[in-house]
Write a protein that holds these residues in place. Structure first.
Motif, short mmCIF file in Angstrom:
data_model
loop_
_atom_site.label_atom_id
_atom_site.label_comp_id
_atom_site.label_asym_id
_atom_site.label_seq_id
_atom_site.Cartn_x
_atom_site.Cartn_y
_atom_site.Cartn_z
N GLU A 81 0.87 -1.15 0.04
CA GLU A 81 -0.07 -0.12 -0.08
C GLU A 81 0.99 1.30 -0.09
O GLU A 81 0.53 2.11 -0.76
CB GLU A 81 -0.89 0.07 1.34
CG GLU A 81 -2.12 -0.90 1.24
CD GLU A 81 -1.43 -2.35 1.44
OE1 GLU A 81 -2.39 -3.37 1.53
OE2 GLU A 81 -0.35 -2.75 2.05
N ILE A 82 2.19 1.36 0.67
CA ILE A 82 2.84 2.24 0.82
C ILE A 82 3.40 2.57 -0.49
O ILE A 82 3.69 3.63 -1.14
CB ILE A 82 3.81 2.27 1.79
CG1 ILE A 82 2.98 2.44 3.13
CG2 ILE A 82 4.82 3.29 1.89
CD1 ILE A 82 3.77 2.33 4.62
N ASP A 83 4.09 1.39 -1.00
CA ASP A 83 4.57 1.43 -2.26
C ASP A 83 3.69 2.23 -3.26
O ASP A 83 4.07 2.80 -4.22
CB ASP A 83 5.12 0.22 -2.80
CG ASP A 83 6.01 -0.49 -2.05
OD1 ASP A 83 6.87 0.07 -1.53
OD2 ASP A 83 6.31 -1.72 -1.97
N GLU A 84 2.28 1.69 -3.18
CA GLU A 84 1.51 2.36 -4.33
C GLU A 84 1.13 3.68 -4.03
O GLU A 84 1.11 4.58 -5.02
CB GLU A 84 0.10 1.71 -4.01
CG GLU A 84 0.10 0.09 -4.60
CD GLU A 84 -1.19 -0.63 -4.37
OE1 GLU A 84 -2.11 0.03 -3.95
OE2 GLU A 84 -1.21 -1.67 -4.69
N ILE A 85 1.43 4.13 -2.75
CA ILE A 85 1.21 5.47 -2.48
C ILE A 85 2.29 6.36 -3.12
O ILE A 85 2.08 7.58 -3.82
CB ILE A 85 1.12 5.90 -0.84
CG1 ILE A 85 0.01 5.40 -0.55
CG2 ILE A 85 1.21 7.38 -0.66
CD1 ILE A 85 -0.41 5.13 1.00
N PHE A 86 3.55 5.92 -2.94
CA PHE A 86 4.64 6.64 -3.33
C PHE A 86 4.77 6.69 -4.96
O PHE A 86 4.85 7.67 -5.58
CB PHE A 86 5.97 5.95 -2.95
CG PHE A 86 6.24 6.01 -1.33
CD1 PHE A 86 5.38 7.04 -0.57
CD2 PHE A 86 7.52 5.64 -0.71
CE1 PHE A 86 5.83 6.94 0.63
CE2 PHE A 86 7.65 5.83 0.51
CZ PHE A 86 6.76 6.53 1.28
N GLN A 87 4.30 5.48 -5.46
CA GLN A 87 4.31 5.51 -7.16
C GLN A 87 3.52 6.68 -7.53
O GLN A 87 3.81 7.34 -8.78
CB GLN A 87 4.17 4.20 -7.58
CG GLN A 87 4.17 3.89 -9.02
CD GLN A 87 5.68 4.15 -9.52
OE1 GLN A 87 6.56 3.63 -8.97
NE2 GLN A 87 5.94 4.96 -10.56
N ALA A 88 1.96 6.67 -7.18
CA ALA A 88 1.14 7.47 -7.36
C ALA A 88 1.75 9.01 -7.34
O ALA A 88 1.53 9.77 -8.27
CB ALA A 88 -0.07 7.42 -6.59
N VAL A 89 2.41 9.50 -6.24
CA VAL A 89 3.18 10.69 -6.16
C VAL A 89 3.97 10.85 -7.45
O VAL A 89 4.32 11.93 -7.77
CB VAL A 89 3.82 10.98 -4.79
CG1 VAL A 89 4.52 12.15 -4.66
CG2 VAL A 89 2.61 10.70 -3.81
N LYS A 90 5.03 10.08 -7.36
CA LYS A 90 6.02 9.87 -8.57
C LYS A 90 5.45 10.04 -9.99
O LYS A 90 5.90 10.79 -10.77
CB LYS A 90 6.89 8.89 -8.40
CG LYS A 90 7.86 8.58 -7.19
CD LYS A 90 8.91 7.74 -7.24
CE LYS A 90 8.45 6.49 -6.85
NZ LYS A 90 9.49 5.22 -7.00
N ASP A 91 4.41 9.33 -10.10
CA ASP A 91 3.71 9.54 -11.37
C ASP A 91 3.18 10.85 -11.61
O ASP A 91 3.02 11.45 -12.83
CB ASP A 91 2.48 8.42 -11.72
CG ASP A 91 2.91 7.11 -11.75
OD1 ASP A 91 4.21 6.56 -11.81
OD2 ASP A 91 2.23 6.16 -11.19
N ARG A 92 2.78 11.71 -10.84
CA ARG A 92 2.52 12.93 -11.07
C ARG A 92 3.42 14.02 -10.82
O ARG A 92 3.31 15.18 -11.64
CB ARG A 92 1.31 13.17 -9.70
CG ARG A 92 0.06 12.54 -9.74
CD ARG A 92 -0.94 13.23 -8.70
NE ARG A 92 -0.69 12.82 -7.66
CZ ARG A 92 -0.92 11.75 -6.91
NH1 ARG A 92 -1.68 10.89 -7.47
NH2 ARG A 92 -0.60 11.72 -5.56
N HIS A 93 4.40 13.87 -10.17
CA HIS A 93 5.42 14.85 -10.01
C HIS A 93 6.92 14.58 -10.22
O HIS A 93 7.60 15.41 -10.47
CB HIS A 93 5.73 14.94 -8.31
CG HIS A 93 4.13 15.70 -7.93
ND1 HIS A 93 3.93 17.07 -7.99
CD2 HIS A 93 3.41 14.97 -6.87
CE1 HIS A 93 2.76 16.98 -7.46
NE2 HIS A 93 2.31 15.85 -6.72
#
Length: 248
Positions: A4-16
């Motif tokens: 779940e934390i990996d997914e949170i981080f990946q979503a932020v990286k996808d945006r920024h």
């Protein structure tokens, strides 16, 4: 950590961008970061943030407008707080620090558990309005934490401790300060001056006391550390929220 934390981080990286939260990932996935000896008991130390215990409240462009607004409102804030203390003392509660709970340390919350404490708006309208306008609406408050009036009763002390992390910073507006009060951060002791703010990194060991003859009250605001970025703040909220869920 967790998927779940990996997914949170990946979503932020996808945006920024892929490198937007490198420091957060280093904090989470690397071995224990090098830290100042007086930060030894903090849970999280994000690399790249200045190892600086005390800050000039006016030195950061992001924080300076907050400081000036609260200091300008001090007179009204003090009057409203005094009325709240004398007339509606039940609005105050024992302060619940993550390490302890103290009956001689009272709190009136303006922001807690991720949102404003609306019942406080009528009690302390000036402070509530400034907090809302200058801090919450501007995204400067760390929503993982809080803002509250902190009242130390005569004879009370707060034992030396480190708070949880270094990616937020603590602002104190001195409301009502009797003689005999002080605060030490990383071995340096200062006194509050009524109507003025102090700003410090509370991942460093700190303590406070009231040896005076009446309550000592400050307004405390947990701000994002000005050396953090918007993507990092987004990732940190996701990280700590998920950890709190896992911990129940």
């Amino acid at each position: 950590m967790t998927p779940e934390i990996d997914e949170i981080f990946q979503a932020v990286k996808d945006r920024h961008g892929a490198d937007s939260i490198t420091r957060v990932e280093e904090m989470v996935y690397a071995k224990r970061q090098e830290r100042h000896p007086l930060q030894k008991d903090a849970k999280w130390i994000m690399p790249g943030i200045s190892q600086k215990p005390w800050h000039d409240p006016y030195e950061h462009p992001e924080i300076e407008p907050v400081v000036r607004a609260f200091e300008a409102g001090h007179g009204a804030i003090k009057q409203e707080l005094a009325a709240a203390w004398s007339d509606r003392n039940s609005a105050f509660s024992d302060y619940e620090h993550y390490l302890t709970r103290q009956e001689n340390w009272q709190a009136l919350y303006l922001f807690r558990d991720g949102g404003p404490v609306e019942s406080s708006a009528a009690l302390v309208p000036t402070a509530y309005t400034i907090l809302t306008r200058e801090v919450v609406e501007q995204g400067k408050l760390c929503p993982l934490l809080e803002s509250h009036f902190s009242t130390l009763l005569p004879g009370a002390s707060i034992a030396p401790h480190c708070d949880l992390w270094n990616f937020s910073i603590n602002l104190h507006l001195a409301i009502d300060i009797p003689e005999g009060c002080g605060i030490t951060v990383a071995g340096e002791t200062r006194q509050w001056q009524e109507g003025e703010c102090l700003l410090f990194d509370y991942s460093f060991e700190h303590e406070a006391w009231n040896k005076g003859d009446r309550p000592r009250t400050c307004l405390l605001v947990d701000l994002w550390h000005p050396e953090t970025t918007a993507p990092e703040r987004e990732a940190l909220v996701g990280l700590i929220t998920e950890i709190r869920k896992l911990m129940g």
